[in-house]
Design an enzyme around this catalytic site. Structure first.
Site, PDB file in Angstrom:
ATOM      1  N   GLY A 194      -9.393   3.630  -8.141  1.00  0.00           N
ATOM      2  CA  GLY A 194      -8.577   4.791  -8.494  1.00  0.00           C
ATOM      3  C   GLY A 194      -8.680   5.137  -9.977  1.00  0.00           C
ATOM      4  O   GLY A 194      -8.657   4.244 -10.832  1.00  0.00           O
ATOM      5  N   LEU A 236       0.815  -1.215   0.000  1.00  0.00           N
ATOM      6  CA  LEU A 236       0.000   0.000   0.000  1.00  0.00           C
ATOM      7  C   LEU A 236       0.848   1.264   0.000  1.00  0.00           C
ATOM      8  O   LEU A 236       1.927   1.320   0.589  1.00  0.00           O
ATOM      9  CB  LEU A 236      -0.917  -0.007   1.230  1.00  0.00           C
ATOM     10  CG  LEU A 236      -1.846  -1.213   1.333  1.00  0.00           C
ATOM     11  CD1 LEU A 236      -2.722  -1.096   2.585  1.00  0.00           C
ATOM     12  CD2 LEU A 236      -2.713  -1.375   0.088  1.00  0.00           C
ATOM     13  N   GLY A 294      -1.767   6.393  -2.552  1.00  0.00           N
ATOM     14  CA  GLY A 294      -2.890   6.273  -3.500  1.00  0.00           C
ATOM     15  C   GLY A 294      -3.961   5.346  -2.929  1.00  0.00           C
ATOM     16  O   GLY A 294      -5.147   5.692  -2.890  1.00  0.00           O
ATOM     17  N   HIS A 295      -3.529   4.167  -2.461  1.00  0.00           N
ATOM     18  CA  HIS A 295      -4.477   3.254  -1.823  1.00  0.00           C
ATOM     19  C   HIS A 295      -5.127   3.916  -0.604  1.00  0.00           C
ATOM     20  O   HIS A 295      -6.325   3.788  -0.374  1.00  0.00           O
ATOM     21  CB  HIS A 295      -3.757   1.992  -1.332  1.00  0.00           C
ATOM     22  CG  HIS A 295      -3.104   1.171  -2.401  1.00  0.00           C
ATOM     23  ND1 HIS A 295      -1.739   1.045  -2.505  1.00  0.00           N
ATOM     24  CD2 HIS A 295      -3.625   0.417  -3.400  1.00  0.00           C
ATOM     25  CE1 HIS A 295      -1.452   0.233  -3.521  1.00  0.00           C
ATOM     26  NE2 HIS A 295      -2.573  -0.154  -4.087  1.00  0.00           N
TER      27      HIS A 295
END
Ligand code: AMP
Length: 278
Positions: A144, A30, A33-34
């Protein structure tokens, strides 16, 4: 935080939850962004489930399934801090037990761009995401914009199969120099990492052209290629200016939103990025 690796136990924990559940599917390792997806899910739901599963069926035979970066302990620590309450972390045998033979195939939007270069990729993605939706039964699922075609494929699957949940799309999180965060950035050497923001610069060059009034898709593709070709470490796989909803490559100007996208190899690492112009 509950960490669960098998389907029956996860279902039992899910059944005990009251209120809205948001799901964030990931392949782990991770980054910010995650965590942007997790934080938005925490803000919008009563409970958040995060799945961590490196899905073998979405990797081609020559791709990096075995070497894909993994660090579950660090992932769990980051999720504890971000507030992901329920983590589903199954082994491959739990998701694909012996005898498994059912796949979800989205046609149309799966076929160009990444789908054309990675045969079977979106079949693997749609299959694992459909299975995660069945296990978790979320009210919302978070994806995303970084993986724009993946979003289009999942939205199509949810609409076509009348899956009862909402798909939420979260903007791409970038490093200060513009490079989109990705677990695969960890493959880059320091020299390659310095070269990698060329993808973002290429998108920005096309955006500048578009904003100056040049709406020709061919000119937009050329502007991206020119910037990418100026970086000796970058090898262009494809650049695209496509209709943002159908993902069909454009050959003439349009008033509809345009998806600029690209895949570029830097050394052995394949990076993707995109930007929507509207
Ligand atoms: P992955 O672990 O690469 O499968 O990504 C899990 C989810 O995080 C997917 O919905 C991705 O699109 C999303 N994601 C990955 N990188 C970023 C990023 N830099 N910004 C926003 N979302 C991202």
């Amino acid at each position: 935080m509950l960490v669960i690796g098998n389907i029956p136990e996860f279902r039992a924990a899910r059944a005990a939850l009251q209120g809205r559940v948001g799901l964030v599917p990931t392949m782990g390792y991770l980054h910010e962004g995650h965590l942007a997806l997790v934080r938005q899910a925490v803000a919008e739901n009563d409970h958040v489930a995060v799945s961590i599963f490196v899905n073998p069926t979405q990797f081609g035979p020559t791709e990096d399934f075995n070497s894909y970066p993994r660090d579950p302990e660090r992932d769990l620590q980051l999720l504890r801090e971000a507030g992901g309450a329920l983590v589903f972390m199954p082994p491959v045998s739990e998701m694909y037990p012996p005898g498994f033979q059912t796949y979800v195939e989205v046609t149309g939007v799966s076929q160009g761009l990444e789908g054309a270069r990675r045969p079977g990729h979106f079949r693997g993605v749609a299959t694992v995401v459909a299975k995660l939706f069945n296990i978790v039964q979320p009210d919302r699922a978070y994806f995303g914009q970084k993986d724009a075609q993946q979003v289009a494929v999942i939205q199509r699957m949810v609409a076509d199969l009348a899956m009862p949940l909402q798909i939420v799309v979260v903007p791409t999180v970038r490093a200060a120099d513009g490079l989109a965060l990705s677990s695969r950035n960890s493959y880059l050497t320091p020299e390659q990492r310095q070269a990698a923001p060329v993808l973002y610069r290429a998108l920005m060059a096309a955006k500048a052209l578009f904003d100056s009034g040049n709406k020709s898709p061919e000119a937009l593709r050329q502007a991206m290629c020119d910037v990418l070709n100026s970086e000796p470490l970058a090898q262009v796989d494809y650049v695209s200016a496509a209709d943002a909803s159908t993902l069909v490559e454009l050959d003439s100007p349009t008033d509809r939103p345009i998806l600029l996208s690209m895949a570029v190899r830097i050394g052995r690492t394949r990076l993707i990025d995109n930007l929507v112009l509207s």
